[in-house]
Design a protein around this motif. Structure first.
Motif, PDB file in Angstrom:
ATOM      1  N   PRO A 129      44.358  53.254  41.875  1.00 31.74           N
ATOM      2  CA  PRO A 129      43.766  53.575  42.799  1.00 31.74           C
ATOM      3  C   PRO A 129      43.527  54.975  42.887  1.00 31.74           C
ATOM      4  CG  PRO A 129      45.906  53.157  43.374  1.00 31.74           C
ATOM      5  CD  PRO A 129      45.576  52.294  42.163  1.00 31.74           C
ATOM      6  N   GLY A 130      44.503  55.539  41.817  1.00 29.15           N
ATOM      7  CA  GLY A 130      44.620  56.933  41.476  1.00 29.15           C
ATOM      8  C   GLY A 130      45.654  57.684  42.270  1.00 29.15           C
ATOM      9  N   GLY A 131      46.545  57.007  42.961  1.00 32.87           N
ATOM     10  CA  GLY A 131      47.537  57.678  43.371  1.00 32.87           C
ATOM     11  C   GLY A 131      48.402  56.900  44.004  1.00 32.87           C
ATOM     12  N   PRO A 132      49.865  57.048  44.178  1.00 35.67           N
ATOM     13  CA  PRO A 132      50.826  56.188  44.524  1.00 35.67           C
ATOM     14  C   PRO A 132      50.947  55.899  45.916  1.00 35.67           C
ATOM     15  CG  PRO A 132      51.956  58.274  44.209  1.00 35.67           C
ATOM     16  CD  PRO A 132      50.519  58.419  43.756  1.00 35.67           C
ATOM     17  N   THR A 133      50.323  56.420  46.741  1.00 38.47           N
ATOM     18  CA  THR A 133      50.490  56.209  48.085  1.00 38.47           C
ATOM     19  C   THR A 133      49.037  55.605  48.821  1.00 38.47           C
ATOM     20  OG1 THR A 133      49.223  58.323  48.600  1.00 38.47           O
ATOM     21  CG2 THR A 133      51.749  58.470  48.700  1.00 38.47           C
ATOM     22  N   VAL A 134      48.330  54.983  47.723  1.00 42.11           N
ATOM     23  CA  VAL A 134      46.944  54.386  48.470  1.00 42.11           C
ATOM     24  C   VAL A 134      47.570  52.907  48.756  1.00 42.11           C
ATOM     25  CG1 VAL A 134      44.625  53.598  47.739  1.00 42.11           C
ATOM     26  CG2 VAL A 134      45.452  55.680  46.827  1.00 42.11           C
ATOM     27  N   SER A 135      47.143  52.505  49.921  1.00 41.20           N
ATOM     28  CA  SER A 135      47.674  51.120  50.570  1.00 41.20           C
ATOM     29  C   SER A 135      46.441  50.014  50.396  1.00 41.20           C
ATOM     30  CB  SER A 135      48.160  51.429  51.769  1.00 41.20           C
ATOM     31  OG  SER A 135      49.169  52.463  51.948  1.00 41.20           O
ATOM     32  N   MET A 136      45.367  50.160  49.605  1.00 40.67           N
ATOM     33  CA  MET A 136      44.422  49.290  49.403  1.00 40.67           C
ATOM     34  C   MET A 136      44.266  49.124  47.611  1.00 40.67           C
ATOM     35  SD  MET A 136      41.615  50.397  51.958  1.00 40.67           S
ATOM     36  CE  MET A 136      40.995  51.753  51.233  1.00 40.67           C
ATOM     37  N   ARG A 137      44.121  47.909  47.342  1.00 43.75           N
ATOM     38  CA  ARG A 137      43.902  47.693  45.912  1.00 43.75           C
ATOM     39  C   ARG A 137      42.881  46.873  45.868  1.00 43.75           C
ATOM     40  NH1 ARG A 137      47.654  49.635  41.895  1.00 43.75           N
ATOM     41  NH2 ARG A 137      49.180  50.805  42.960  1.00 43.75           N
ATOM     42  N   LEU A 138      42.105  46.988  44.676  1.00 45.78           N
ATOM     43  CA  LEU A 138      40.879  46.057  44.204  1.00 45.78           C
ATOM     44  C   LEU A 138      41.017  45.029  43.174  1.00 45.78           C
ATOM     45  CD1 LEU A 138      37.951  46.551  45.490  1.00 45.78           C
ATOM     46  CD2 LEU A 138      37.472  47.962  43.476  1.00 45.78           C
ATOM     47  N   ILE A 139      40.572  43.776  43.337  1.00 46.48           N
ATOM     48  CA  ILE A 139      40.700  42.912  42.388  1.00 46.48           C
ATOM     49  C   ILE A 139      39.324  42.439  42.033  1.00 46.48           C
ATOM     50  CG2 ILE A 139      41.684  40.500  41.830  1.00 46.48           C
ATOM     51  CD1 ILE A 139      43.640  41.017  44.346  1.00 46.48           C
ATOM     52  N   PRO A 140      38.894  42.300  40.691  1.00 41.47           N
ATOM     53  CA  PRO A 140      37.722  41.661  40.161  1.00 41.47           C
ATOM     54  C   PRO A 140      37.566  40.247  40.675  1.00 41.47           C
ATOM     55  CG  PRO A 140      38.891  42.325  38.360  1.00 41.47           C
ATOM     56  CD  PRO A 140      39.739  42.859  39.360  1.00 41.47           C
ATOM     57  N   LEU A 141      36.430  39.897  40.997  1.00 41.71           N
ATOM     58  CA  LEU A 141      36.278  38.294  41.186  1.00 41.71           C
ATOM     59  C   LEU A 141      35.423  37.988  39.837  1.00 41.71           C
ATOM     60  CD1 LEU A 141      35.107  38.291  44.864  1.00 41.71           C
ATOM     61  CD2 LEU A 141      37.272  37.343  44.161  1.00 41.71           C
ATOM     62  N   PRO A 142      35.640  36.452  39.684  1.00 44.04           N
ATOM     63  CA  PRO A 142      34.913  36.006  38.497  1.00 44.04           C
ATOM     64  C   PRO A 142      33.384  36.206  38.432  1.00 44.04           C
ATOM     65  CG  PRO A 142      36.239  34.151  39.594  1.00 44.04           C
ATOM     66  CD  PRO A 142      36.509  35.657  40.275  1.00 44.04           C
ATOM     67  N   PRO A 143      32.876  36.565  37.344  1.00 42.61           N
ATOM     68  CA  PRO A 143      31.516  36.936  37.097  1.00 42.61           C
ATOM     69  C   PRO A 143      30.724  35.896  37.847  1.00 42.61           C
ATOM     70  CG  PRO A 143      32.617  37.120  35.093  1.00 42.61           C
ATOM     71  CD  PRO A 143      33.578  36.461  36.060  1.00 42.61           C
ATOM     72  N   GLY A 144      29.608  36.412  38.649  1.00 44.28           N
ATOM     73  CA  GLY A 144      28.661  35.548  39.478  1.00 44.28           C
ATOM     74  C   GLY A 144      29.325  35.540  40.671  1.00 44.28           C
ATOM     75  N   VAL A 145      30.280  35.700  41.010  1.00 47.48           N
ATOM     76  CA  VAL A 145      30.940  35.474  42.508  1.00 47.48           C
ATOM     77  C   VAL A 145      30.732  36.883  43.308  1.00 47.48           C
ATOM     78  CG1 VAL A 145      33.093  34.778  43.888  1.00 47.48           C
ATOM     79  CG2 VAL A 145      32.477  33.877  41.607  1.00 47.48           C
ATOM     80  N   ALA A 146      30.220  36.366  44.543  1.00 50.36           N
ATOM     81  CA  ALA A 146      30.228  37.545  45.509  1.00 50.36           C
ATOM     82  C   ALA A 146      29.235  38.761  44.932  1.00 50.36           C
ATOM     83  CB  ALA A 146      31.453  37.830  46.071  1.00 50.36           C
ATOM     84  N   THR A 147      28.296  38.602  44.358  1.00 52.66           N
ATOM     85  CA  THR A 147      27.641  39.772  43.650  1.00 52.66           C
ATOM     86  C   THR A 147      26.597  40.505  44.540  1.00 52.66           C
ATOM     87  OG1 THR A 147      25.952  38.387  42.683  1.00 52.66           O
ATOM     88  CG2 THR A 147      27.770  38.790  41.372  1.00 52.66           C
ATOM     89  N   THR A 148      26.315  39.912  45.705  1.00 48.30           N
ATOM     90  CA  THR A 148      25.240  40.530  46.646  1.00 48.30           C
ATOM     91  C   THR A 148      26.200  40.734  47.931  1.00 48.30           C
ATOM     92  OG1 THR A 148      24.315  38.456  47.641  1.00 48.30           O
ATOM     93  CG2 THR A 148      23.773  39.633  45.810  1.00 48.30           C
ATOM     94  N   MET A 149      25.595  41.604  48.984  1.00 48.11           N
ATOM     95  CA  MET A 149      26.377  41.681  50.153  1.00 48.11           C
ATOM     96  C   MET A 149      26.310  40.270  51.054  1.00 48.11           C
ATOM     97  SD  MET A 149      27.887  44.472  50.398  1.00 48.11           S
ATOM     98  CE  MET A 149      28.334  44.551  52.326  1.00 48.11           C
ATOM     99  N   ASP A 150      25.415  39.743  51.024  1.00 47.73           N
ATOM    100  CA  ASP A 150      25.410  38.329  51.878  1.00 47.73           C
ATOM    101  C   ASP A 150      26.153  37.359  51.203  1.00 47.73           C
ATOM    102  OD1 ASP A 150      23.316  39.364  53.419  1.00 47.73           O
ATOM    103  OD2 ASP A 150      21.678  38.303  52.521  1.00 47.73           O
ATOM    104  N   ALA A 151      26.402  37.429  49.964  1.00 46.16           N
ATOM    105  CA  ALA A 151      27.310  36.443  49.386  1.00 46.16           C
ATOM    106  C   ALA A 151      28.933  36.952  49.518  1.00 46.16           C
ATOM    107  CB  ALA A 151      27.192  36.428  47.695  1.00 46.16           C
ATOM    108  N   ALA A 152      28.902  38.212  49.553  1.00 43.61           N
ATOM    109  CA  ALA A 152      30.543  38.651  49.877  1.00 43.61           C
ATOM    110  C   ALA A 152      30.665  38.376  51.361  1.00 43.61           C
ATOM    111  CB  ALA A 152      30.398  40.107  49.623  1.00 43.61           C
ATOM    112  N   THR A 153      29.830  38.492  52.070  1.00 41.14           N
ATOM    113  CA  THR A 153      30.132  38.439  53.509  1.00 41.14           C
ATOM    114  C   THR A 153      30.453  37.001  53.751  1.00 41.14           C
ATOM    115  OG1 THR A 153      28.681  40.141  54.297  1.00 41.14           O
ATOM    116  CG2 THR A 153      29.237  38.303  56.002  1.00 41.14           C
ATOM    117  N   ALA A 154      29.642  35.889  52.990  1.00 45.02           N
ATOM    118  CA  ALA A 154      29.975  34.385  53.122  1.00 45.02           C
ATOM    119  C   ALA A 154      31.276  34.071  52.548  1.00 45.02           C
ATOM    120  CB  ALA A 154      28.721  33.649  52.561  1.00 45.02           C
TER     121      ALA A 154
END
Length: 393
Positions: free
Chosen positions: A317-342
């Motif tokens: 995240p670029g800093g030790p106090t950031v309370s959110m973290r990101l994880i890449p999903l497998p290729p092809g999963v949730a690649t559009t906003m509609d798919a991510a929402t679903a």
């Protein structure tokens, strides 16, 4: 590499919230969670308002709002005279955009990490005025120095009327070097709007030290305020130019009152917001920040491991106090906003876990947050069950 140890829980913190215990609430960053004590303070204010509406609105409410503003601005290290309370960060962005007086040939510069609704606001104002918007591409793995250089070379003095930059990005949970970016923009005479929607409460910030022309931040995410509580901080040279989205009775009072006063708006979230800060301090603000960041880092690693993501491929995240973290999903999963929402809805319904799922740069991403009401085993359960859910397609 071993998974980092989760932090020790803060005693009694979970009991401060009325969240459904049958659900793992791992997405504090989207809508926050209001402590019970803050809910009750706001309800008392609502009761006061409904007991005598005329007295509530007509006798001293402007002064009460100003007092609250001073309290919140002091917490943020901002000038109270340059701080206005607004409903949310996106509202603050809209106020700034429509106050700039954009014209054909002007441009507003953003990055591809920006918040979607802010992007809509920029596009609308550009469409209305004949200005244009331009997006700078910033790689997820770019260093702070590289981010600053991308901005430096992306600005066009004399044409760029505003740079909009995130302090913590919503889509990618990245901390940007905002003070350095502001410095580069100032060298080129370009005003800067910092979208710090996630900063209040999460980061040990001093708004004045950022030096931006405009700074917006929500207090209903990480500062335990009721929803609908945010601030717009404006540097002194711009204050007289700032106009509200709707003109009301404090128009002649100038900034910030002309922006804050919207007649029969429900002001109880703002008036109850200091109780949220009191709650943070009662838990020990530094301890809360350290706990939340460490727990988010733990969640990122255990879920990332379960999805087969190498530690080196987990975004920092670029800093030790950031309370959110990101994880890449497998290729092809949730690649559009509609798919991510679903997918987010499927995770909520089948795994009883609330998370954020993002589609960014043609890739699906899972965003996890850490908060004092979370426990390590909530991330452990998600890690065990998420792979099976994704395998179902």
């Amino acid at each position: 590499m071993t998974v980092p140890q989760p932090p020790e829980p803060i005693p009694g913190a979970r009991l401060l919230f009325s969240l459904d215990p049958a659900v793992s609430h791992l997405n504090h960053g989207s809508f926050g969670a209001v402590p019970i004590g803050v809910q009750r303070a706001q309800q008392r204010l609502r009761d006061e308002m409904e007991a005598n509406p005329l007295r509530f609105f007509a006798q001293g409410l402007v002064d009460r709002i100003a007092h609250t503003r001073r309290h919140l601005a002091t917490f943020l290290g901002a000038d109270p005279d340059g701080t206005a309370l607004v409903g949310n960060a996106t509202t603050g962005v809209a106020v700034v955009l429509q106050s700039l007086g954009l014209r054909p040939g002007d441009e507003v510069v953003t990055t591809d990490h920006g918040y979607g609704a802010v992007g809509f606001s920029v596009e609308r104002e550009c469409g209305r005025t004949g200005a244009v918007s331009r997006t700078l591409r910033v790689p997820l793995t770019a260093s702070d120095e590289e981010v600053v250089e991308i901005v430096r070379t992306g600005l066009r003095p004399g044409r760029t009327r505003l740079l909009v930059i995130d302090q913590i990005t919503s889509a990618t949970a990245r901390l940007f070097p905002t003070a350095a970016i502001v410095g580069v923009a100032r060298e080129q005479g370009v005003p800067v709007l910092v979208d710090a929607a996630h900063a209040p409460g999460m980061l040990p910030i001093t708004v004045a030290s950022v030096g931006a022309d405009f700074w917006v931040g929500n207090l209903h995410k990480w500062a335990y305020a009721p929803r609908g509580t945010a601030v717009l901080v404006v540097a002194e040279p711009w204050r007289e130019r700032i106009q509200p989205l709707v003109v009301s009775w404090e128009q002649d009072s100038g900034f910030p009152a002309r922006v804050e006063w919207q007649a029969t708006l429900d002001y109880t979230p703002w008036l109850a917001a200091p109780v949220g800060l009191f709650t943070l301090r009662s838990l020990d603000l530094d301890r809360v920040r350290a706990h939340n960041a460490a727990l988010a880092a733990y969640g990122q690693r255990v879920v990332g491991d379960a999805l087969g993501v190498a530690p080196a491929d987990l975004p920092e995240p670029g800093g030790p106090t950031v309370s959110m973290r990101l994880i890449p999903l497998p290729p092809g999963v949730a690649t559009t906003m509609d798919a991510a929402t679903a997918l987010r809805a499927r995770i909520a319904d089948r795994l009883a876990a609330e998370v954020a799922v993002m589609a960014w740069n043609d890739r699906g991403w899972l965003r996890l947050c850490g908060q004092v009401y979370n426990k390590p085993d909530e991330y452990d359960r998600l890690a065990v069950r998420l792979s099976a859910l994704l395998a179902q397609g």
